[in-house]
Design a protein around this motif. Structure first.
Motif, short mmCIF file in Angstrom:
data_model
loop_
_atom_site.label_atom_id
_atom_site.label_comp_id
_atom_site.label_asym_id
_atom_site.label_seq_id
_atom_site.Cartn_x
_atom_site.Cartn_y
_atom_site.Cartn_z
N SER A 52 0.82 -1.22 0.00
CA SER A 52 0.00 0.00 0.00
C SER A 52 0.86 1.27 0.00
N VAL A 53 2.15 1.13 -0.34
CA VAL A 53 3.07 2.26 -0.35
C VAL A 53 3.48 2.53 -1.80
N ASP A 54 3.62 3.79 -2.15
CA ASP A 54 4.07 4.17 -3.49
C ASP A 54 5.42 3.52 -3.76
N SER A 55 5.53 2.79 -4.86
CA SER A 55 6.75 2.04 -5.18
C SER A 55 7.96 2.94 -5.37
N GLU A 56 7.76 4.23 -5.66
CA GLU A 56 8.89 5.14 -5.81
C GLU A 56 9.72 5.23 -4.53
N VAL A 57 9.11 4.98 -3.39
CA VAL A 57 9.82 5.00 -2.11
C VAL A 57 10.95 3.97 -2.14
N PHE A 58 10.75 2.86 -2.83
CA PHE A 58 11.70 1.75 -2.84
C PHE A 58 12.75 1.86 -3.94
N PHE A 59 12.65 2.90 -4.73
CA PHE A 59 13.61 3.15 -5.81
C PHE A 59 14.07 4.60 -5.74
N PRO A 60 14.78 4.96 -4.65
CA PRO A 60 15.20 6.36 -4.49
C PRO A 60 16.23 6.75 -5.55
N ASP A 61 16.19 8.01 -5.94
CA ASP A 61 17.18 8.52 -6.88
C ASP A 61 18.57 8.40 -6.27
N ARG A 62 19.57 8.31 -7.12
CA ARG A 62 20.96 8.20 -6.68
C ARG A 62 21.26 9.34 -5.70
N GLY A 63 21.87 8.98 -4.59
CA GLY A 63 22.22 9.96 -3.58
C GLY A 63 21.11 10.26 -2.58
N ARG A 64 19.93 9.74 -2.82
CA ARG A 64 18.79 9.95 -1.91
C ARG A 64 18.78 8.82 -0.89
N PRO A 65 18.35 9.10 0.33
CA PRO A 65 18.34 8.06 1.37
C PRO A 65 17.30 6.98 1.10
N ALA A 66 17.66 5.76 1.47
CA ALA A 66 16.74 4.63 1.35
C ALA A 66 15.98 4.41 2.65
N ARG A 67 16.24 5.25 3.64
CA ARG A 67 15.66 5.07 4.97
C ARG A 67 14.14 4.90 4.98
N PRO A 68 13.38 5.70 4.22
CA PRO A 68 11.92 5.50 4.25
C PRO A 68 11.52 4.09 3.82
N ALA A 69 12.17 3.55 2.80
CA ALA A 69 11.86 2.20 2.35
C ALA A 69 12.27 1.18 3.40
N LEU A 70 13.44 1.37 3.98
CA LEU A 70 13.93 0.43 4.99
C LEU A 70 13.02 0.41 6.21
N GLN A 71 12.45 1.55 6.56
CA GLN A 71 11.51 1.61 7.69
C GLN A 71 10.26 0.80 7.40
N VAL A 72 9.78 0.85 6.17
CA VAL A 72 8.61 0.04 5.79
C VAL A 72 8.98 -1.44 5.89
N CYS A 73 10.14 -1.79 5.38
CA CYS A 73 10.58 -3.19 5.37
C CYS A 73 10.75 -3.77 6.77
N MET A 74 11.22 -2.97 7.71
CA MET A 74 11.50 -3.48 9.05
C MET A 74 10.27 -4.08 9.72
N GLY A 75 9.11 -3.56 9.44
CA GLY A 75 7.89 -4.07 10.05
C GLY A 75 7.11 -5.02 9.15
#
Length: 78
Positions: free
Chosen positions: A14-37
């Motif tokens: 239910s999350v926008d897939s763009e979160v999981f494909f961050p642009d180069r140099g952008r943090p992956a933290r938002p995606a990793l937070q979703v994955c942790m749970g």
């Protein structure tokens, strides 16, 4: 993301897939937070390690999956 048997139970469904494909140099933290749970994180990672080269999958970044593939190849060659 493509559909897999476990995908409907994934936290990212239910999350926008763009979160999981961050642009180069952008943090992956938002995606990793979703994955942790995520209840299917292990299945996602097992799929992604040999199959996915881009994005965050199963709580693993592109670099982390690449390192795991390299380690597996080195162990298989030994």
């Amino acid at each position: 993301m493509s559909r897999f048997d476990w995908h409907d139970a994934a936290a990212c469904a239910s999350v926008d897939s763009e979160v999981f494909f961050p642009d180069r140099g952008r943090p992956a933290r938002p995606a990793l937070q979703v994955c942790m749970g995520c209840p299917v994180r292990r299945q996602c990672a097992e799929h992604a390690i040999p199959n996915e080269t881009h994005g965050v999958w199963g709580g693993l970044s592109e670099k982390e999956r690449k390192a795991l593939r390299r380690t597996a190849r080195n162990e298989a060659a030994a």
